[in-house]
Design a protein around this motif. Structure first.
Motif, PDB file in Angstrom:
ATOM      1  N   VAL A 142     -60.290   7.151  21.580  1.00 34.11           N
ATOM      2  CA  VAL A 142     -58.695   6.762  21.313  1.00 34.11           C
ATOM      3  C   VAL A 142     -58.033   6.969  20.010  1.00 34.11           C
ATOM      4  O   VAL A 142     -56.973   7.016  20.328  1.00 34.11           O
ATOM      5  CB  VAL A 142     -58.601   4.708  20.137  1.00 34.11           C
ATOM      6  CG1 VAL A 142     -57.940   4.460  19.796  1.00 34.11           C
ATOM      7  CG2 VAL A 142     -59.118   3.877  21.386  1.00 34.11           C
ATOM      8  N   GLY A 143     -58.687   7.329  19.212  1.00 39.05           N
ATOM      9  CA  GLY A 143     -58.459   9.071  18.504  1.00 39.05           C
ATOM     10  C   GLY A 143     -57.947   9.899  19.025  1.00 39.05           C
ATOM     11  O   GLY A 143     -57.023  10.761  17.944  1.00 39.05           O
ATOM     12  N   GLU A 144     -57.790  10.512  20.491  1.00 36.73           N
ATOM     13  CA  GLU A 144     -57.091  11.194  20.878  1.00 36.73           C
ATOM     14  C   GLU A 144     -55.389  10.685  21.532  1.00 36.73           C
ATOM     15  O   GLU A 144     -55.227  11.627  22.017  1.00 36.73           O
ATOM     16  CB  GLU A 144     -58.443  11.924  22.335  1.00 36.73           C
ATOM     17  CG  GLU A 144     -60.060  11.801  21.925  1.00 36.73           C
ATOM     18  CD  GLU A 144     -60.455  12.266  22.795  1.00 36.73           C
ATOM     19  OE1 GLU A 144     -59.968  12.088  24.619  1.00 36.73           O
ATOM     20  OE2 GLU A 144     -61.829  11.736  22.992  1.00 36.73           O
ATOM     21  N   GLN A 183     -61.721  18.787  26.678  1.00 38.79           N
ATOM     22  CA  GLN A 183     -61.716  20.297  25.834  1.00 38.79           C
ATOM     23  C   GLN A 183     -62.093  19.357  24.166  1.00 38.79           C
ATOM     24  O   GLN A 183     -62.444  18.737  24.786  1.00 38.79           O
ATOM     25  CB  GLN A 183     -59.698  20.408  25.724  1.00 38.79           C
ATOM     26  CG  GLN A 183     -58.773  20.650  26.738  1.00 38.79           C
ATOM     27  CD  GLN A 183     -57.707  20.932  26.351  1.00 38.79           C
ATOM     28  OE1 GLN A 183     -57.108  21.164  25.632  1.00 38.79           O
ATOM     29  NE2 GLN A 183     -56.485  20.894  27.505  1.00 38.79           N
ATOM     30  N   ALA A 184     -61.820  20.509  23.761  1.00 32.91           N
ATOM     31  CA  ALA A 184     -62.984  20.501  22.684  1.00 32.91           C
ATOM     32  C   ALA A 184     -62.589  19.290  21.975  1.00 32.91           C
ATOM     33  O   ALA A 184     -61.204  19.121  21.631  1.00 32.91           O
ATOM     34  CB  ALA A 184     -62.327  21.885  21.166  1.00 32.91           C
ATOM     35  N   ARG A 197     -53.203  13.439  23.863  1.00 32.08           N
ATOM     36  CA  ARG A 197     -52.781  14.878  23.398  1.00 32.08           C
ATOM     37  C   ARG A 197     -53.131  16.128  24.419  1.00 32.08           C
ATOM     38  O   ARG A 197     -52.044  17.092  24.520  1.00 32.08           O
ATOM     39  CB  ARG A 197     -53.687  15.247  22.012  1.00 32.08           C
ATOM     40  CG  ARG A 197     -55.297  15.101  22.088  1.00 32.08           C
ATOM     41  CD  ARG A 197     -56.117  15.951  21.078  1.00 32.08           C
ATOM     42  NE  ARG A 197     -57.040  15.602  20.977  1.00 32.08           N
ATOM     43  CZ  ARG A 197     -57.980  15.192  20.563  1.00 32.08           C
ATOM     44  NH1 ARG A 197     -57.884  14.859  18.825  1.00 32.08           N
ATOM     45  NH2 ARG A 197     -60.018  15.637  20.355  1.00 32.08           N
ATOM     46  N   THR A 198     -53.971  15.583  25.746  1.00 38.06           N
ATOM     47  CA  THR A 198     -53.516  16.339  27.189  1.00 38.06           C
ATOM     48  C   THR A 198     -53.481  16.099  27.849  1.00 38.06           C
ATOM     49  O   THR A 198     -53.993  17.128  28.955  1.00 38.06           O
ATOM     50  CB  THR A 198     -55.372  17.228  26.651  1.00 38.06           C
ATOM     51  OG1 THR A 198     -56.628  16.643  26.666  1.00 38.06           O
ATOM     52  CG2 THR A 198     -55.675  18.101  25.615  1.00 38.06           C
ATOM     53  N   LYS A 199     -53.749  15.004  27.957  1.00 33.04           N
ATOM     54  CA  LYS A 199     -53.412  14.593  29.620  1.00 33.04           C
ATOM     55  C   LYS A 199     -52.653  13.486  29.858  1.00 33.04           C
ATOM     56  O   LYS A 199     -51.700  13.299  28.773  1.00 33.04           O
ATOM     57  CB  LYS A 199     -55.157  13.755  29.994  1.00 33.04           C
ATOM     58  CG  LYS A 199     -56.027  13.953  29.622  1.00 33.04           C
ATOM     59  CD  LYS A 199     -57.706  13.303  30.367  1.00 33.04           C
ATOM     60  CE  LYS A 199     -58.631  14.221  30.479  1.00 33.04           C
ATOM     61  NZ  LYS A 199     -58.623  14.941  28.934  1.00 33.04           N
ATOM     62  N   ASN A 200     -52.079  13.239  30.237  1.00 35.66           N
ATOM     63  CA  ASN A 200     -50.799  12.255  31.005  1.00 35.66           C
ATOM     64  C   ASN A 200     -51.640  11.358  30.980  1.00 35.66           C
ATOM     65  O   ASN A 200     -50.593   9.993  32.399  1.00 35.66           O
ATOM     66  CB  ASN A 200     -50.048  12.886  32.621  1.00 35.66           C
ATOM     67  CG  ASN A 200     -48.361  12.720  32.294  1.00 35.66           C
ATOM     68  OD1 ASN A 200     -47.760  12.761  31.381  1.00 35.66           O
ATOM     69  ND2 ASN A 200     -47.815  12.690  33.806  1.00 35.66           N
ATOM     70  N   VAL A 201     -51.832  10.160  30.143  1.00 34.58           N
ATOM     71  CA  VAL A 201     -51.867   9.279  30.170  1.00 34.58           C
ATOM     72  C   VAL A 201     -51.214   8.296  28.762  1.00 34.58           C
ATOM     73  O   VAL A 201     -51.569   8.869  28.031  1.00 34.58           O
ATOM     74  CB  VAL A 201     -52.984   9.355  30.741  1.00 34.58           C
ATOM     75  CG1 VAL A 201     -53.673   9.569  31.820  1.00 34.58           C
ATOM     76  CG2 VAL A 201     -54.172   9.790  29.440  1.00 34.58           C
ATOM     77  N   GLN A 202     -51.492   7.223  29.604  1.00 32.66           N
ATOM     78  CA  GLN A 202     -50.749   6.096  27.752  1.00 32.66           C
ATOM     79  C   GLN A 202     -52.046   5.682  27.886  1.00 32.66           C
ATOM     80  O   GLN A 202     -52.810   5.148  28.590  1.00 32.66           O
ATOM     81  CB  GLN A 202     -49.435   5.846  28.248  1.00 32.66           C
ATOM     82  CG  GLN A 202     -48.454   6.274  29.138  1.00 32.66           C
ATOM     83  CD  GLN A 202     -47.410   5.334  28.817  1.00 32.66           C
ATOM     84  OE1 GLN A 202     -47.333   4.632  28.658  1.00 32.66           O
ATOM     85  NE2 GLN A 202     -46.732   6.127  29.980  1.00 32.66           N
TER      86      GLN A 202
END
Length: 668
Positions: free
Chosen positions: A438-440, A407-408, A337-342
């Motif tokens: 994983v929920g992120e 992040q939070a 949700r905040t990083k450019n990763v898959q």
């Protein structure tokens, strides 16, 4: 424990060596004579530099071929010694290493040796200098440390003592228990070095193959345990002759050296706990051990990792990886949700594709070259009981921290860098193998966040089935030739992995050294490979920090995933269009000759490009994918209690990959 290191261990000038030792945190150094003779620094300059750097000058060495000689040669030797004692006064040093004679000794007489050593001690006393007599393992008449100590006792002079060197003692297989009976006032210096167990003359072994503690096969903890029980309180100093270390970056080698002494200190304390002397039983014995004059510091104790939490591949252009993972049967689990990763998963195996620039890259430069970053293994996550404590241990072992922005409500990983630049992250393990982080990641079909699985034309989408229980079986990492031993010590000390005897595998460019590191329950299997230099150059590799991600790529690497039915997995992957590593027909003819396999089973292996091995404990099936960047994947099935990696098949893989690489080179 006071730590020291001989300047002969390091590359560079004397000034560079001293600065590196200070940066690494050593208390003092031994000055190797050649380093001073070839230096532009005066003895007074060296003395001032050491003071400025906070280093003590603990030993001047070596003084050779003194004893067991005729009177006329003794006079010449005393003249040499007088000159060195005067030099030491200018340096502000008070201890000189004297090696047992190997070159000019002609008289085998202990009484004569003792008388000559007494005259040297008298001369040393005039300058306030001590002489530490060391039995070289190849000494002409004195090669046993107990013999050297008996001579010291015969002389009984306050300026003559002994130097205990672990290599000279352990290379000859001498028992170290007698050290405990030595008068600690007569032990002037202790030097330590490890080494692989080799069959060769001891002089060549010593001059070229010593390594830092924890990087060889000597029982140094036992050696140090006896030294501590003897009551020794002086420096414990590294003296390592190694061709590779003398060619490597001086500061990096110094840090590796310091790590080895920190590890040795802890291992020695544990040996003393596990091997109490007769007078050390019960609570009184525990208190007695704490009162040894030499205090041994210990590190935070951590359990070995429970397993792999994830593997990460960094890439600028991810299309090839996405296609490959889909064809293998991985499911795409969305973007962070905040990083450019898959995140891609197969059963309990998790693979992250990281599209963000590596740490240290400037934003503009990163954007300009992002698509040029070749896929490479960049990080590994391990399940541990207490990530914070485990990370603290690694940092005390000189591992640089690698923080990740969070992040939070996002999990904070404890991370540090391994010697090969792989980022190691410590994750809170869970009994069921799940991971809270994983929920992120977004749901696989969340609009605007996910993409459909990438499947080759005519293929089918990934499905559950034989891959449902998949896990990461092992990870194969390449090591730069000059840092292989460093990596072994790092993973041993920081992650509590146990090194196995190394093997050598034939490849078209030479022998590939392979070292397996694992946990006792095999939950983590890490394979370190040292590829021949020619192969590294052919792959267009560079040293750390020279280009791209700043991550070293010395050789193709891979992640292996274990499944319960490899044949079904391979068939499904083939139907999705997977490009298998193509195994030559000659391999299957040889396989049939070795194992007399069922013809239908052999035909299946041939049809699917599967490789096979068998031993007394079980069977092993595996296949490899084509390589994307410097990464390829392996799928394996272990049957029974098979514990290996299909080593007989490794030369086949190396040959096919080499041929494919050079076909690409020729076509380009």
């Amino acid at each position: 424990m006071r730590t020291g290191i001989a300047t002969v261990c390091l590359s560079g000038t004397l000034r560079e060596k001293m600065q590196a030792c200070a940066v690494a945190g050593f208390d003092g150094i031994e000055i190797f004579e050649q380093d001073l003779v070839t230096s532009s620094l005066s003895p007074e300059d060296v003395r001032k530099l050491a003071a400025d750097l906070g280093l003590t000058l603990d030993l001047y060495q070596p003084f050779r071929d003194f004893d067991s000689v005729p009177e006329d040669l003794l006079a010449s030797n005393l003249r040499r010694a007088d000159a060195k004692f005067r030099l030491m006064s200018r340096l502000g040093m008070d201890t000189m290493l004297l090696c047992s004679n190997v070159g000019t000794a002609t008289i085998d007489d202990d009484e004569l040796r003792a008388a000559q050593l007494s005259r040297l001690a008298d001369l040393a006393g005039e300058y306030g200098v001590k002489v530490a007599y060391e039995a070289l393992a190849w000494g002409k008449y004195v090669s046993d440390y107990e013999h050297a100590h008996r001579l010291v006792d015969m002389v009984d002079h306050p300026h003559l003592g002994t130097c205990l060197d672990s290599f000279h003692i352990l290379s000859r297989g001498w028992d170290t228990a007698p050290i405990e009976a030595f008068d600690p006032a007569k032990i002037f210096f202790v030097q330590v070095a490890d080494a692989p167990k080799l069959t060769m003359d001891v002089l060549s072994w010593s001059r070229h193959y010593r390594v830092f503690p924890g990087e060889g096969q000597f029982d140094l903890a036992k050696f140090m345990g006896h030294v501590v029980r003897a009551g020794y309180t002086g420096p414990v100093s590294l003296e390592v002759f190694n061709d590779v270390f003398r060619q490597s970056d001086v500061e990096r080698t110094a840090v590796d050296a310091m790590r080895s002494l920190i590890w040795l200190e802890e291992q020695s304390a544990r040996w003393l706990e596990a091997n109490p002397a007769a007078a050390e039983s019960g609570a009184a014995g525990t208190a007695a051990r704490r009162r040894y004059p030499m205090e041994l510091a210990t590190l935070p104790r951590v359990a070995e990792p429970a397993g792999f939490n994830f593997a990460e591949v960094r890439a600028g252009d991810t299309a090839g990886l996405e296609t490959l993972l889909s064809q293998l049967g991985f499911a795409f689990n969305g973007r962070h949700r905040t990083k450019n990763v898959q995140l891609w998963t197969m059963g309990r195996a998790r693979l992250i594709i990281n599209e963000e620039p590596a740490a240290g890259q400037q934003a503009a430069a990163a954007a300009a070259i992002s698509t040029a970053i070749s896929p490479a293994i960049s990080a590994l996550g391990f399940d541990v009981d207490s990530p914070v404590i485990a990370a603290a241990r690694a940092q005390q072992l000189k591992a640089p921290a690698v923080p990740r922005k969070s992040q939070a409500n996002e999990e904070v990983f404890q991370g540090f860098a391994a010697p090969d630049s792989t980022e190691i992250f410590l994750c809170q393990g869970s009994p069921d193998g799940t991971a809270a982080w994983v929920g992120e990641f977004g749901e696989p079909h969340e609009p605007g966040n996910a993409r459909p699985p990438v499947v080759a034309a005519g293929g089918t989408a990934p499905a559950a089935g034989p891959v449902a229980g998949a896990v990461i079986d092992h990870v194969n990492l390449a090591q730069p030739w000059q840092h292989f031993d460093e990596a072994v010590l790092f993973y041993t000390s920081a992650l509590a992995l146990e090194p196995q005897p190394y093997a050598e595998v034939a490849s078209p460019t030479g022998l590939v050294r392979s070292q397996v590191m694992l946990t006792e329950d095999r939950g983590v299997r890490l394979v370190l490979n040292l590829a021949p230099l020619l192969q590294q150059e052919a792959a267009g590799t560079k040293e750390p920090g020279e280009s791209g991600t700043g991550h070293r790529r010395t050789y193709q690497e891979h992640v292996a995933f274990a499944v319960t039915d490899l044949v079904a997995t391979a068939r499904a992957a083939r139907d999705r269009g997977l490009d298998f590593l193509q195994i030559p027909a000659n391999y299957y003819e040889d396989l049939d000759a070795r194992f007399a396999l069922d013809p239908d089973f052999l035909a299946t292996l041939r049809e699917l490009n599967l490789l096979y091995d068998r031993d007394a404990d079980g069977e092993f099936l595996h296949f490899y994918t084509a390589t994307v960047g410097s990464v390829f994947f392996e799928m394996v099935e272990r049957r029974g209690a098979y514990d290996g990696y299909g080593a007989p098949n490794a030369p086949v893989r190396h040959a096919v990959q080499y041929d494919h690489l050079h076909q690409l080179t020729r076509s380009s």
